[in-house]
Design a protein around this motif. Structure first.
Motif, PDB file in Angstrom:
ATOM      1  N   MET A   1       0.849  -1.182   0.000  1.00 35.10           N
ATOM      2  CA  MET A   1       0.000   0.000   0.000  1.00 35.10           C
ATOM      3  C   MET A   1       0.892   1.242   0.000  1.00 35.10           C
ATOM      4  N   SER A   2       0.696   2.123  -0.967  1.00 33.90           N
ATOM      5  CA  SER A   2       1.524   3.325  -1.022  1.00 33.90           C
ATOM      6  C   SER A   2       0.781   4.477  -0.370  1.00 33.90           C
ATOM      7  N   VAL A   3       1.548   5.317   0.281  1.00 36.15           N
ATOM      8  CA  VAL A   3       0.981   6.471   0.970  1.00 36.15           C
ATOM      9  C   VAL A   3       1.427   7.729   0.230  1.00 36.15           C
ATOM     10  N   ASN A   4       0.473   8.612  -0.077  1.00 31.30           N
ATOM     11  CA  ASN A   4       0.789   9.864  -0.746  1.00 31.30           C
ATOM     12  C   ASN A   4       1.425  10.815   0.260  1.00 31.30           C
ATOM     13  N   THR A   5       2.721  11.116   0.074  1.00 36.19           N
ATOM     14  CA  THR A   5       3.412  12.002   1.008  1.00 36.19           C
ATOM     15  C   THR A   5       3.701  13.357   0.374  1.00 36.19           C
ATOM     16  N   ALA A   6       3.060  13.656  -0.756  1.00 36.51           N
ATOM     17  CA  ALA A   6       3.255  14.961  -1.396  1.00 36.51           C
ATOM     18  C   ALA A   6       2.689  16.042  -0.486  1.00 36.51           C
ATOM     19  N   ARG A   7       3.490  17.055  -0.260  1.00 35.28           N
ATOM     20  CA  ARG A   7       3.050  18.153   0.609  1.00 35.28           C
ATOM     21  C   ARG A   7       2.331  19.207  -0.233  1.00 35.28           C
ATOM     22  N   ASN A   8       1.256  19.726   0.319  1.00 35.36           N
ATOM     23  CA  ASN A   8       0.456  20.766  -0.332  1.00 35.36           C
ATOM     24  C   ASN A   8       0.182  21.883   0.665  1.00 35.36           C
ATOM     25  N   TRP A   9      -0.109  23.054   0.129  1.00 34.46           N
ATOM     26  CA  TRP A   9      -0.544  24.175   0.957  1.00 34.46           C
ATOM     27  C   TRP A   9      -2.061  24.138   1.030  1.00 34.46           C
ATOM     28  N   PHE A  10      -2.585  24.359   2.245  1.00 30.63           N
ATOM     29  CA  PHE A  10      -4.020  24.398   2.470  1.00 30.63           C
ATOM     30  C   PHE A  10      -4.357  25.733   3.125  1.00 30.63           C
ATOM     31  N   LEU A  11      -5.604  26.138   2.978  1.00 30.13           N
ATOM     32  CA  LEU A  11      -6.048  27.430   3.493  1.00 30.13           C
ATOM     33  C   LEU A  11      -6.833  27.242   4.788  1.00 30.13           C
ATOM     34  N   LEU A  12      -6.438  28.014   5.809  1.00 28.75           N
ATOM     35  CA  LEU A  12      -7.116  27.989   7.104  1.00 28.75           C
ATOM     36  C   LEU A  12      -7.775  29.336   7.361  1.00 28.75           C
ATOM     37  N   PHE A  61      -1.992  30.097   5.427  1.00 31.20           N
ATOM     38  CA  PHE A  61      -1.717  28.863   4.709  1.00 31.20           C
ATOM     39  C   PHE A  61      -0.931  27.917   5.604  1.00 31.20           C
ATOM     40  N   ILE A  62      -1.200  26.619   5.465  1.00 32.41           N
ATOM     41  CA  ILE A  62      -0.471  25.609   6.224  1.00 32.41           C
ATOM     42  C   ILE A  62      -0.002  24.535   5.251  1.00 32.41           C
ATOM     43  N   HIS A  63       1.245  24.075   5.423  1.00 30.90           N
ATOM     44  CA  HIS A  63       1.869  23.107   4.517  1.00 30.90           C
ATOM     45  C   HIS A  63       1.772  21.726   5.159  1.00 30.90           C
ATOM     46  N   LEU A  64       0.976  20.850   4.538  1.00 27.95           N
ATOM     47  CA  LEU A  64       0.723  19.512   5.087  1.00 27.95           C
ATOM     48  C   LEU A  64       0.771  18.478   3.980  1.00 27.95           C
ATOM     49  N   ASP A  65       0.880  17.206   4.380  1.00 31.84           N
ATOM     50  CA  ASP A  65       0.692  16.150   3.392  1.00 31.84           C
ATOM     51  C   ASP A  65      -0.631  15.449   3.664  1.00 31.84           C
ATOM     52  N   LYS A  66      -1.118  14.761   2.642  1.00 27.76           N
ATOM     53  CA  LYS A  66      -2.402  14.074   2.788  1.00 27.76           C
ATOM     54  C   LYS A  66      -2.216  12.663   3.340  1.00 27.76           C
ATOM     55  N   GLY A  67      -0.961  12.280   3.552  1.00 29.88           N
ATOM     56  CA  GLY A  67      -0.667  10.947   4.084  1.00 29.88           C
ATOM     57  C   GLY A  67      -0.704  10.935   5.597  1.00 29.88           C
ATOM     58  N   VAL A  68       0.064  10.041   6.194  1.00 28.96           N
ATOM     59  CA  VAL A  68       0.044   9.873   7.646  1.00 28.96           C
ATOM     60  C   VAL A  68       1.177  10.627   8.340  1.00 28.96           C
ATOM     61  N   ASN A  69       2.004  11.333   7.590  1.00 30.36           N
ATOM     62  CA  ASN A  69       3.156  12.006   8.198  1.00 30.36           C
ATOM     63  C   ASN A  69       2.776  13.246   8.996  1.00 30.36           C
ATOM     64  N   ASP A  70       1.659  13.879   8.701  1.00 31.74           N
ATOM     65  CA  ASP A  70       1.218  15.052   9.444  1.00 31.74           C
ATOM     66  C   ASP A  70      -0.068  14.733  10.186  1.00 31.74           C
ATOM     67  N   ASN A  71      -0.150  15.183  11.425  1.00 29.69           N
ATOM     68  CA  ASN A  71      -1.352  14.978  12.221  1.00 29.69           C
ATOM     69  C   ASN A  71      -2.250  16.197  12.061  1.00 29.69           C
ATOM     70  N   TRP A  72      -3.374  16.027  11.407  1.00 34.40           N
ATOM     71  CA  TRP A  72      -4.296  17.130  11.146  1.00 34.40           C
ATOM     72  C   TRP A  72      -5.240  17.383  12.324  1.00 34.40           C
ATOM     73  N   LEU A  89     -16.331  18.583   0.650  1.00 33.52           N
ATOM     74  CA  LEU A  89     -15.798  17.976   1.866  1.00 33.52           C
ATOM     75  C   LEU A  89     -14.282  18.086   1.961  1.00 33.52           C
ATOM     76  N   GLU A  90     -13.642  18.449   0.856  1.00 36.81           N
ATOM     77  CA  GLU A  90     -12.179  18.499   0.807  1.00 36.81           C
ATOM     78  C   GLU A  90     -11.633  19.863   1.204  1.00 36.81           C
ATOM     79  N   PRO A  91     -10.585  19.882   2.036  1.00 30.27           N
ATOM     80  CA  PRO A  91      -9.926  21.163   2.326  1.00 30.27           C
ATOM     81  C   PRO A  91      -9.359  21.774   1.047  1.00 30.27           C
ATOM     82  N   ALA A  92      -9.429  23.102   0.947  1.00 24.60           N
ATOM     83  CA  ALA A  92      -8.963  23.811  -0.245  1.00 24.60           C
ATOM     84  C   ALA A  92      -7.449  23.705  -0.356  1.00 24.60           C
ATOM     85  N   CYS A  93      -6.997  23.158  -1.472  1.00 28.33           N
ATOM     86  CA  CYS A  93      -5.569  23.022  -1.763  1.00 28.33           C
ATOM     87  C   CYS A  93      -5.141  24.251  -2.574  1.00 28.33           C
ATOM     88  N   VAL A  94      -4.049  24.884  -2.159  1.00 29.18           N
ATOM     89  CA  VAL A  94      -3.572  26.117  -2.791  1.00 29.18           C
ATOM     90  C   VAL A  94      -2.357  25.802  -3.644  1.00 29.18           C
TER      91      VAL A  94
END
Length: 171
Positions: A1-12, A61-72, A89-94
């Motif tokens: 099982m692969s985990v997406n560890t790409a980091r993205n900016w999200f808007l808070l 803006f907050i820089h997070l990944d959608k995988g398990v490496n960051d605790n949201w 339902l999805e957080p806005a990706c910037v």
């Protein structure tokens, strides 16, 4: 099982007037946060002062990944934070390009803030509308949100005028 560890900016969004507090607490928790700053000339107790404030009040803006490496989980309960901006339902990706562009603008102006005041005291401007159209004036100050004060020489006498800032351009 692969985990997406790409980091993205999200808007808070933050609670009203809590941008700085929210940023501080998120950073203390180890999150990579970016809150663009702006420099504005404000009047306080009758004196003009330069204030540094959020470019986008209540947003950061907050820089997070959608995988398990960051605790949201702790983000929404952080002091000053309201919630993620969502589309459905999805957080806005910037896009990264937006963040890079904002940081470049801050670097151009220095002091990690974007100067929002187009004209500064002493700048030469040309009036583009009204009876004084085409004449050169000296910018004096911002007078509220919708007006600027300029100094215009009429019959060899300096005269102060209040104009719409949209009716000027830099000489």
């Amino acid at each position: 099982m692969s985990v997406n560890t790409a980091r993205n900016w999200f808007l808070l969004t933050s609670r009203p007037h809590k941008d700085e507090v929210a940023e501080f607490h998120l950073r203390n928790q180890g999150y990579d946060v970016y809150r663009p700053l702006a420099k504005r000339l404000r009047t306080q107790r009758g004196k003009a002062i330069t204030k540094i404030e959020s470019l986008f009040p209540r947003y950061m803006f907050i820089h997070l990944d959608k995988g398990v490496n960051d605790n949201w989980a702790p983000i929404r309960s952080t002091t000053g934070i309201s919630n993620f901006v969502r589309f459905g339902l999805e957080p806005a990706c910037v896009p990264d390009e937006l963040i890079i562009g904002l940081k470049e603008q801050e670097a151009l102006f220095g002091e990690r803030s974007i100067d929002l005041d187009r004209y500064h005291t002493g700048d030469k401007v040309i009036i583009t509308e009204g009876p004084f159209r085409g004449l050169e004036a000296i910018f004096q100050q911002y007078d509220g949100e919708e007006r600027v004060m300029v100094l215009l020489e009429i019959l060899h006498k300096p005269t102060k005028l209040k104009l719409n800032p949209g009716h000027l351009y830099a000489a």
